[in-house]
Motif scaffolding. Sequence first.
Motif, PDB file in Angstrom:
ATOM      1  N   ALA A 135     -25.730 101.246  -1.287  1.00 38.06           N
ATOM      2  CA  ALA A 135     -25.250 101.575  -2.626  1.00 38.06           C
ATOM      3  C   ALA A 135     -24.416 100.435  -3.171  1.00 38.06           C
ATOM      4  O   ALA A 135     -23.410 100.038  -2.604  1.00 38.06           O
ATOM      5  CB  ALA A 135     -24.409 102.857  -2.571  1.00 38.06           C
ATOM      6  N   LEU A 136     -24.835  99.888  -4.286  1.00 35.88           N
ATOM      7  CA  LEU A 136     -24.080  98.830  -4.941  1.00 35.88           C
ATOM      8  C   LEU A 136     -23.136  99.453  -5.967  1.00 35.88           C
ATOM      9  O   LEU A 136     -23.183 100.631  -6.261  1.00 35.88           O
ATOM     10  CB  LEU A 136     -25.022  97.842  -5.620  1.00 35.88           C
ATOM     11  N   GLY A 137     -22.312  98.613  -6.547  1.00 38.05           N
ATOM     12  CA  GLY A 137     -21.298  99.108  -7.471  1.00 38.05           C
ATOM     13  C   GLY A 137     -21.778  99.241  -8.884  1.00 38.05           C
ATOM     14  O   GLY A 137     -21.060  98.959  -9.823  1.00 38.05           O
ATOM     15  N   GLY A 138     -23.007  99.661  -9.111  1.00 35.69           N
ATOM     16  CA  GLY A 138     -23.517  99.817 -10.461  1.00 35.69           C
ATOM     17  C   GLY A 138     -23.662  98.466 -11.128  1.00 35.69           C
ATOM     18  O   GLY A 138     -24.155  97.512 -10.550  1.00 35.69           O
ATOM     19  N   GLN A 139     -23.185  98.334 -12.396  1.00 32.75           N
ATOM     20  CA  GLN A 139     -23.289  97.090 -13.143  1.00 32.75           C
ATOM     21  C   GLN A 139     -21.944  96.363 -13.162  1.00 32.75           C
ATOM     22  O   GLN A 139     -21.593  95.728 -14.150  1.00 32.75           O
ATOM     23  CB  GLN A 139     -23.773  97.384 -14.571  1.00 32.75           C
ATOM     24  N   MET A 140     -21.202  96.468 -12.081  1.00 30.24           N
ATOM     25  CA  MET A 140     -19.912  95.785 -11.969  1.00 30.24           C
ATOM     26  C   MET A 140     -20.121  94.329 -11.569  1.00 30.24           C
ATOM     27  O   MET A 140     -20.829  94.021 -10.619  1.00 30.24           O
ATOM     28  CB  MET A 140     -19.038  96.489 -10.926  1.00 30.24           C
ATOM     29  N   LEU A 176     -10.236  90.084  -0.736  1.00 29.58           N
ATOM     30  CA  LEU A 176      -9.616  91.386  -0.480  1.00 29.58           C
ATOM     31  C   LEU A 176     -10.378  92.499  -1.197  1.00 29.58           C
ATOM     32  O   LEU A 176     -10.620  93.566  -0.635  1.00 29.58           O
ATOM     33  CB  LEU A 176      -8.147  91.371  -0.945  1.00 29.58           C
ATOM     34  N   ALA A 177     -10.761  92.241  -2.462  1.00 29.49           N
ATOM     35  CA  ALA A 177     -11.486  93.257  -3.237  1.00 29.49           C
ATOM     36  C   ALA A 177     -12.864  93.518  -2.654  1.00 29.49           C
ATOM     37  O   ALA A 177     -13.346  94.666  -2.652  1.00 29.49           O
ATOM     38  CB  ALA A 177     -11.610  92.809  -4.692  1.00 29.49           C
ATOM     39  N   LEU A 178     -13.505  92.472  -2.140  1.00 27.41           N
ATOM     40  CA  LEU A 178     -14.842  92.634  -1.567  1.00 27.41           C
ATOM     41  C   LEU A 178     -14.812  93.475  -0.298  1.00 27.41           C
ATOM     42  O   LEU A 178     -15.827  94.065   0.086  1.00 27.41           O
ATOM     43  CB  LEU A 178     -15.454  91.263  -1.270  1.00 27.41           C
ATOM     44  N   GLY A 179     -13.663  93.531   0.338  1.00 29.34           N
ATOM     45  CA  GLY A 179     -13.542  94.397   1.507  1.00 29.34           C
ATOM     46  C   GLY A 179     -13.495  95.862   1.134  1.00 29.34           C
ATOM     47  O   GLY A 179     -13.731  96.731   1.969  1.00 29.34           O
ATOM     48  N   GLU A 180     -13.189  96.146  -0.168  1.00 26.45           N
ATOM     49  CA  GLU A 180     -13.071  97.534  -0.617  1.00 26.45           C
ATOM     50  C   GLU A 180     -14.361  98.051  -1.252  1.00 26.45           C
ATOM     51  O   GLU A 180     -14.722  99.209  -1.087  1.00 26.45           O
ATOM     52  CB  GLU A 180     -11.929  97.645  -1.636  1.00 26.45           C
ATOM     53  N   SER A 181     -15.035  97.198  -2.040  1.00 23.23           N
ATOM     54  CA  SER A 181     -16.228  97.643  -2.753  1.00 23.23           C
ATOM     55  C   SER A 181     -17.158  96.456  -2.975  1.00 23.23           C
ATOM     56  O   SER A 181     -16.754  95.298  -2.856  1.00 23.23           O
ATOM     57  CB  SER A 181     -15.852  98.272  -4.101  1.00 23.23           C
ATOM     58  N   CYS A 182     -18.401  96.775  -3.320  1.00 25.89           N
ATOM     59  CA  CYS A 182     -19.421  95.748  -3.481  1.00 25.89           C
ATOM     60  C   CYS A 182     -19.894  95.706  -4.935  1.00 25.89           C
ATOM     61  O   CYS A 182     -20.385  96.716  -5.445  1.00 25.89           O
ATOM     62  CB  CYS A 182     -20.593  96.052  -2.557  1.00 25.89           C
ATOM     63  N   PRO A 183     -19.773  94.585  -5.620  1.00 23.30           N
ATOM     64  CA  PRO A 183     -20.235  94.506  -7.008  1.00 23.30           C
ATOM     65  C   PRO A 183     -21.742  94.354  -7.077  1.00 23.30           C
ATOM     66  O   PRO A 183     -22.415  94.173  -6.067  1.00 23.30           O
ATOM     67  CB  PRO A 183     -19.531  93.248  -7.522  1.00 23.30           C
TER      68      PRO A 183
END
Length: 556
Positions: A135-140, A176-183
């Motif tokens: 699951a990717l982060g939509g269009q982020m 740090l942000a990439l460790g939380e979610s995937c754009p």
Amino acid sequence: MQKIERQQKKRHALHTARLRYTEQLPGKLAALRAHWLQAYSNVDNAPLEREAFEQLKMTAHKLAGSGGTFGYMEISEVAKALELALLRLDTIGLCEPREHQRIAALIDKAGLVIDGVVARGAGHSDSGLPATRPALGGQMVYIVDDDPSLGEEIEHQLRHYGYGTRLFGSGSAAELALGESCPAAMVVDLNLPEGELAGARLATAYQARFPGKVPLIFISARDDWSARLAAARAGGVVYLTKPLDFGELFASLDAVGLSWDEEPYRVIVVDDEEVLAEAYASILREMGIDVEVLQDVSKLMGLVVDFQPDLILMDVNMPQCSGLEAAAVIRQNTEWLSIPIVFLSTESDIARQMEALRLGGDDFLAKPVAPSHLVAAVVSRIRRFRKLRLRMEVDSLTGLLNHGTLKSALQAEYYRAARQQSDLVFAMIDLDNFKGVNDKHGHPVGDEVIKSISRLLVQRLRRSDIVGRYGGEEFAVILPDTSLAQAIVVLNELRELFAQVRHHSAEGDFSCTFSAGVSCLPAEDGNILVQRADAALYQAKAEGRNRISSAVEPEQ
């Protein structure tokens, strides 16, 4: 999180279908035994009771085709052996003692297999589904740039087109942000506060953890071999040099598959056996495909009109009419000649399979069909169908519907709205002073402006809305189930957004505006909607441009 929840719901639907099928197995076994007792009179070499025998063959046929779909290959195998034995008996017409013993033994074996499956329960079967994409982060889109003014401008421009954005001033903050979610994609400056080529090192570290997951677009003031090589080694698919051309950036997002959010594939499943049809539907839905299930084949034409499928998946053997006959009916309509039809059957005779293809089918899947095979066959056919349709129906510059296809779509939506007594709005959009853009900046830049407004319309409107290039710098939008007042609000929002988009040329950055005319039902036909919208557009131009005019006053 929502995407994960949707996947869980789809898997639950498939499990529920498998559970229902398992619960129905004892009844199917009882039907096998009852039909056999009715068909065979206990008198050697006596003729078979035809109606009961046909029901016996159909029950065996359906078990052979359905068992493997739910992970019960042992059911399919014994049912297929029984079906073949019954077909041999059918050619003889009389039940000889040896044939009677063979069929009775196969029905007994089917009983043992089914009893074992029911005892184990539905939870022990394997769906065999292909692995779903992470699951990717939509269009982020993540933007990593230590130049705050450029980063904010990229963020500002992307938001006009509906992207979500997060801006980071350093590689460490982005990591740090990439460790939380995937754009869905990353735009990364090659040089960051951590040093030269730090952007490439950030991308390399991330790609090592999640290979191939996020398309990488690098931007840099450097245009030398070593910089480009570092970006390529880090997995960069696009390299843009500063000063940044936003048209190139948007085109790059198109190229990596973000900008044009393709509609889900649409499939009609036609099978008189409800549980099996729902199982196929659940498998396809789990892969993001929209599915309509139909058991009454006589309603197929109406569903094709309303649902506009990319593919029809149809059982060959049905009680009302065969799948081959249904395909022949569909092919009578010239507009549906290109819709792929994939047949499902336990038929193993190659000659008969080829006959099915000759009569209007595009592929033939032998039951039981593995879920991964079903998905692969459906997706590959739909991709080919859409590519061929695109070549015929879309404008080559923008990817929007061309003039002829748009007019056909308008007529179809007009009749649908009339039939359902729903709202329908048609809008004509024209770029203001576009000749001046071409004269001052050149036709290539003008083409980029045309692509820019096309992109804005597609990404900001609903999937159910229809967008086309009417000709030149003129566009049209069909808005189903939308009142005139609602349409004017939406078009004014688009107009204001487009006026803020910056376009780049050698002569300097500039912006453009557009005017629009809108019309709505009631109207005698689609052509009247076009004429009224065109007149309203002329009025908007006459009143000073950069505005929306309507053929009638909207109701408050």
